[in-house]
Write a protein that holds these residues in place. Structure first.
Motif, PDB file in Angstrom:
ATOM      1  N   ARG A   1      -7.907  -3.569   3.815  1.00  0.00           N
ATOM      2  CA  ARG A   1      -8.121  -3.118   4.741  1.00  0.00           C
ATOM      3  C   ARG A   1      -8.204  -1.241   3.777  1.00  0.00           C
ATOM      4  O   ARG A   1      -7.711  -0.679   2.819  1.00  0.00           O
ATOM      5  CB  ARG A   1      -7.286  -2.302   5.937  1.00  0.00           C
ATOM      6  CG  ARG A   1      -6.556  -1.670   6.703  1.00  0.00           C
ATOM      7  CD  ARG A   1      -5.421  -1.091   6.744  1.00  0.00           C
ATOM      8  NE  ARG A   1      -5.203   0.086   8.361  1.00  0.00           N
ATOM      9  CZ  ARG A   1      -5.429   1.455   8.672  1.00  0.00           C
ATOM     10  NH1 ARG A   1      -5.687   1.871   6.894  1.00  0.00           N
ATOM     11  NH2 ARG A   1      -5.333   2.124   9.634  1.00  0.00           N
TER      12      ARG A   1
ATOM     13  N   ASP B   1      -6.978   5.288   0.446  1.00  0.00           N
ATOM     14  CA  ASP B   1      -5.368   4.128   0.077  1.00  0.00           C
ATOM     15  C   ASP B   1      -5.977   2.977   0.525  1.00  0.00           C
ATOM     16  O   ASP B   1      -7.222   2.261   1.107  1.00  0.00           O
ATOM     17  CB  ASP B   1      -4.702   4.131   1.324  1.00  0.00           C
ATOM     18  CG  ASP B   1      -3.881   4.841   1.381  1.00  0.00           C
ATOM     19  OD1 ASP B   1      -3.397   5.297  -0.090  1.00  0.00           O
ATOM     20  OD2 ASP B   1      -3.223   5.569   2.340  1.00  0.00           O
TER      21      ASP B   1
ATOM     22  N   ARG C   1      -3.022   3.431  -3.335  1.00  0.00           N
ATOM     23  CA  ARG C   1      -2.879   4.156  -2.822  1.00  0.00           C
ATOM     24  C   ARG C   1      -3.394   5.433  -4.182  1.00  0.00           C
ATOM     25  O   ARG C   1      -3.330   5.611  -5.431  1.00  0.00           O
ATOM     26  CB  ARG C   1      -2.003   5.710  -2.788  1.00  0.00           C
ATOM     27  CG  ARG C   1      -2.294   6.907  -2.345  1.00  0.00           C
ATOM     28  CD  ARG C   1      -1.265   7.486  -1.470  1.00  0.00           C
ATOM     29  NE  ARG C   1      -1.003   6.782  -0.220  1.00  0.00           N
ATOM     30  CZ  ARG C   1      -0.213   7.582   0.885  1.00  0.00           C
ATOM     31  NH1 ARG C   1       0.341   8.279   0.393  1.00  0.00           N
ATOM     32  NH2 ARG C   1      -0.741   6.551   1.931  1.00  0.00           N
TER      33      ARG C   1
ATOM     34  N   LYS D   1      10.015  -6.362  -2.596  1.00  0.00           N
ATOM     35  CA  LYS D   1       8.830  -5.225  -2.985  1.00  0.00           C
ATOM     36  C   LYS D   1       8.955  -4.699  -4.814  1.00  0.00           C
ATOM     37  O   LYS D   1       9.825  -4.837  -5.102  1.00  0.00           O
ATOM     38  CB  LYS D   1       9.085  -3.814  -2.331  1.00  0.00           C
ATOM     39  CG  LYS D   1       8.529  -3.661  -1.328  1.00  0.00           C
ATOM     40  CD  LYS D   1       8.263  -2.546  -0.588  1.00  0.00           C
ATOM     41  CE  LYS D   1       7.668  -1.797  -0.864  1.00  0.00           C
ATOM     42  NZ  LYS D   1       7.965   0.131  -0.630  1.00  0.00           N
TER      43      LYS D   1
ATOM     44  N   GLN E   1       4.674  -6.460  -1.869  1.00  0.00           N
ATOM     45  CA  GLN E   1       5.262  -7.070  -0.571  1.00  0.00           C
ATOM     46  C   GLN E   1       5.662  -8.352  -0.232  1.00  0.00           C
ATOM     47  O   GLN E   1       4.276  -8.658   0.542  1.00  0.00           O
ATOM     48  CB  GLN E   1       4.837  -5.692   0.417  1.00  0.00           C
ATOM     49  CG  GLN E   1       5.911  -6.556   1.672  1.00  0.00           C
ATOM     50  CD  GLN E   1       5.985  -5.131   2.891  1.00  0.00           C
ATOM     51  OE1 GLN E   1       6.592  -3.712   2.821  1.00  0.00           O
ATOM     52  NE2 GLN E   1       6.011  -5.520   4.094  1.00  0.00           N
TER      53      GLN E   1
ATOM     54  N   PHE F   1       3.276  -3.727   8.454  1.00  0.00           N
ATOM     55  CA  PHE F   1       2.309  -2.465   7.583  1.00  0.00           C
ATOM     56  C   PHE F   1       2.576  -1.574   8.400  1.00  0.00           C
ATOM     57  O   PHE F   1       2.965  -1.626   9.921  1.00  0.00           O
ATOM     58  CB  PHE F   1       0.883  -2.765   7.760  1.00  0.00           C
ATOM     59  CG  PHE F   1      -0.347  -2.002   7.730  1.00  0.00           C
ATOM     60  CD1 PHE F   1       0.053  -1.467   5.500  1.00  0.00           C
ATOM     61  CD2 PHE F   1      -0.904  -1.504   8.075  1.00  0.00           C
ATOM     62  CE1 PHE F   1      -0.362  -0.348   5.821  1.00  0.00           C
ATOM     63  CE2 PHE F   1      -1.502   0.060   7.636  1.00  0.00           C
ATOM     64  CZ  PHE F   1      -1.564   0.233   6.510  1.00  0.00           C
TER      65      PHE F   1
ATOM     66  N   ARG G   1       1.318  -9.239   0.577  1.00  0.00           N
ATOM     67  CA  ARG G   1       0.550  -7.413   1.117  1.00  0.00           C
ATOM     68  C   ARG G   1      -0.211  -6.885   0.081  1.00  0.00           C
ATOM     69  O   ARG G   1       1.425  -6.084  -0.876  1.00  0.00           O
ATOM     70  CB  ARG G   1       0.821  -7.051   2.085  1.00  0.00           C
ATOM     71  CG  ARG G   1      -0.010  -5.804   2.517  1.00  0.00           C
ATOM     72  CD  ARG G   1       0.370  -5.245   3.865  1.00  0.00           C
ATOM     73  NE  ARG G   1       1.768  -4.479   3.696  1.00  0.00           N
ATOM     74  CZ  ARG G   1       1.914  -3.621   2.958  1.00  0.00           C
ATOM     75  NH1 ARG G   1       1.716  -2.344   3.097  1.00  0.00           N
ATOM     76  NH2 ARG G   1       4.113  -3.342   3.777  1.00  0.00           N
TER      77      ARG G   1
ATOM     78  N   HIS H   1      -0.500  -2.801  -1.956  1.00  0.00           N
ATOM     79  CA  HIS H   1      -0.891  -1.022  -1.443  1.00  0.00           C
ATOM     80  C   HIS H   1      -1.232  -0.732  -2.613  1.00  0.00           C
ATOM     81  O   HIS H   1      -0.452  -0.930  -3.887  1.00  0.00           O
ATOM     82  CB  HIS H   1       0.459  -0.727  -0.751  1.00  0.00           C
ATOM     83  CG  HIS H   1       0.120   0.688  -0.740  1.00  0.00           C
ATOM     84  ND1 HIS H   1      -0.538   1.222   0.566  1.00  0.00           N
ATOM     85  CD2 HIS H   1       0.472   1.230  -0.975  1.00  0.00           C
ATOM     86  CE1 HIS H   1      -0.707   3.188   0.192  1.00  0.00           C
ATOM     87  NE2 HIS H   1       0.152   2.945  -0.765  1.00  0.00           N
TER      88      HIS H   1
ATOM     89  N   GLY I   1       0.618   1.212  -6.979  1.00  0.00           N
ATOM     90  CA  GLY I   1       1.515   0.755  -5.755  1.00  0.00           C
ATOM     91  C   GLY I   1       2.130  -0.594  -5.674  1.00  0.00           C
ATOM     92  O   GLY I   1       2.710  -0.793  -6.812  1.00  0.00           O
TER      93      GLY I   1
ATOM     94  N   ASP J   1      -5.208  -1.655   1.227  1.00  0.00           N
ATOM     95  CA  ASP J   1      -3.955  -2.413   1.758  1.00  0.00           C
ATOM     96  C   ASP J   1      -4.808  -3.531   2.033  1.00  0.00           C
ATOM     97  O   ASP J   1      -5.381  -4.321   2.767  1.00  0.00           O
ATOM     98  CB  ASP J   1      -3.530  -2.048   3.059  1.00  0.00           C
ATOM     99  CG  ASP J   1      -2.949  -0.533   3.166  1.00  0.00           C
ATOM    100  OD1 ASP J   1      -1.274  -0.477   2.403  1.00  0.00           O
ATOM    101  OD2 ASP J   1      -2.883  -0.053   2.733  1.00  0.00           O
TER     102      ASP J   1
END
Length: 421
Positions: A57, A94, A108, A149, A127, A30, A104, A106, A124, A96
């Motif tokens: 997160r 964000d 935004r 990804k 990963q 990360f 993971r 992500h 988004g 995560d």
């Protein structure tokens, strides 16, 4: 009805509360959104995974600028009058999430931006650095080197996009503005990375070439190809060296967005705009689009080195393309170099300069040049708070006598403060 300011205060109070509640906010593989994420490019690859359950997160950023710029041209087109004042504060949210061992997500969301004062999702991705969710030990040796990804995400074309300001996430950018030709787009696609043990790495990606996703007009979608080859090595305790070459190509698309995809807006509000301009609708002020609307092939080379507190980052970009109405391809070139010196306790202060030049043969046949000089400095009050000051001077040359950019120039001082966590 709550005002946007009240909504933003509520959101950030919630985020800070969640941050204080969560004792361990570290995630595997990360890139940290604070000072620790500076000079990190692709998210790091670490085979030592620590997953012990789903972890969310919550993070974000907020940025505010004071603008003191003036502009001028030949007078063929009257420029809007601008003064010294604060710009609209921008904000990101964000999320995560560690979903499984080596997996993971992500996401935004732009809470407020120059182009859109209302919240909207940037994009988004997933990963994947481990495939134990398929079967324990599945492709274990290969996944020590591979990363996958997938998503509607920021394409990994070049290295400059890792240092650019992304709406309110301006922590990684030592200056206030991005490059004149701002290579950045978000498309649905997938990227496969291979990282060896010697510092060499490769990436290959495919995307659908569309910024705004829709099932209508299926014949207008053209696939984009991305590739990157690089070397990144900490040679010694004092010296790090990185060199990458990247490519982005779309053969025939209804619209190419590589230099127009950033919908958040530039940092230089209303410079070189006419009297009818509005900050939200004319949101690309100070940038340049070479006008390759339907076909494009772009190459970017990025050298980077850091010796103790001194660092250099360069961009050499060569682009060819055309619009459907044109009979032959045109060429554009961009060169940029920035020299930064970081000093003080934990390199909490820096000074730096950047020179950026763009040349292009426009569809009209005019050979134009845009030059920008930036001089900046910054101070980290904490690892999550950065303040910057920048002097910028941008000059336009070669534009048609009837163009708003004929004998154009803008210059002045920008101040910026960012909180990112």
């Amino acid at each position: 009805m709550k005002t946007f300011a009240q909504f933003s205060l509520y959101v950030f109070a919630l985020l800070f509360g969640l941050s204080a509640w969560g004792q361990n906010r570290n995630l595997d593989n990360f890139r940290s959104p604070d000072k620790d994420g500076i000079n990190v490019f692709e998210a790091p690859k670490d085979s030592m995974l620590t997953f012990d359950g789903v972890k969310v997160r919550v993070g974000g950023s907020s940025t505010l600028q004071f603008q003191g710029l003036n502009h001028e041209n030949s007078g063929a087109v009257e420029l809007i009058e601008i003064g010294d004042n604060f710009n609209l504060a921008t904000a990101n949210l964000d999320l995560d999430v560690a979903l499984a061992k080596g997996v993971r997500m992500h996401l935004r969301t732009y809470l407020s931006s120059r182009h859109h004062p209302e919240p909207y999702v940037k994009g988004g991705y997933f990963q994947i650095d481990n495939l134990d969710f398929i079967s324990p030990g599945f492709m274990e040796e290969a996944m020590k080197h591979l990363t996958i990804k997938v998503g509607h995400m920021e394409n990994n074309y070049g290295d400059a996009h890792f240092r650019r300001s992304d709406n309110s996430q301006t922590m990684y950018n030592p200056f206030v503005g991005n490059l004149i030709m701002d290579g950045f787009t978000t498309e649905v696609g997938a990227e496969l990375y291979y990282r060896g043990n010697t510092g060499f790495f490769t990436m290959f990606g495919l995307s659908n070439g569309k910024l705004n996703q829709a099932v209508s007009s299926p014949g207008e979608t053209g696939a984009s190809i991305l590739a990157k080859l690089g070397y990144d090595k900490q040679i010694s305790d004092d010296f790090r060296f990185r060199l990458t070459g990247s490519m982005y190509s779309t053969g025939n698309a209804a619209r190419v967005y590589l230099y127009t995809a950033d919908r958040t807006g530039s940092r230089y509000y209303l410079v070189m705009e006419d009297t009818d301009a509005r900050a939200s609708s004319q949101f690309r002020s100070g940038r340049y689009d070479p006008g390759f609307r339907n076909e494009i092939t772009a190459f970017m080379i990025n050298p980077f080195f850091k010796y103790r507190g001194l660092e250099f980052f360069g961009t050499i970009e060569a682009v060819k393309g055309k619009a459907d109405a044109e009979t032959s391809k045109r060429s554009a070139t961009q060169i940029a170099g920035e020299l930064i010196y970081r000093f003080g306790n934990n390199e909490n202060f820096y000074i730096g300069t950047r020179y950026n030049t763009v040349s292009n043969e426009e569809a009209s046949g005019d050979d134009i040049t845009i030059d920008r000089f930036q001089l900046g400095a910054g101070a980290f009050l904490t690892k999550n708070i950065l303040t910057k000051i920048e002097y910028v001077n941008q000059q336009y040359d070669g534009f048609d006598a009837a163009s708003i950019f004929n004998e154009g120039a803008f210059k002045g001082v920008m101040l910026e403060a960012v909180i990112s966590f």
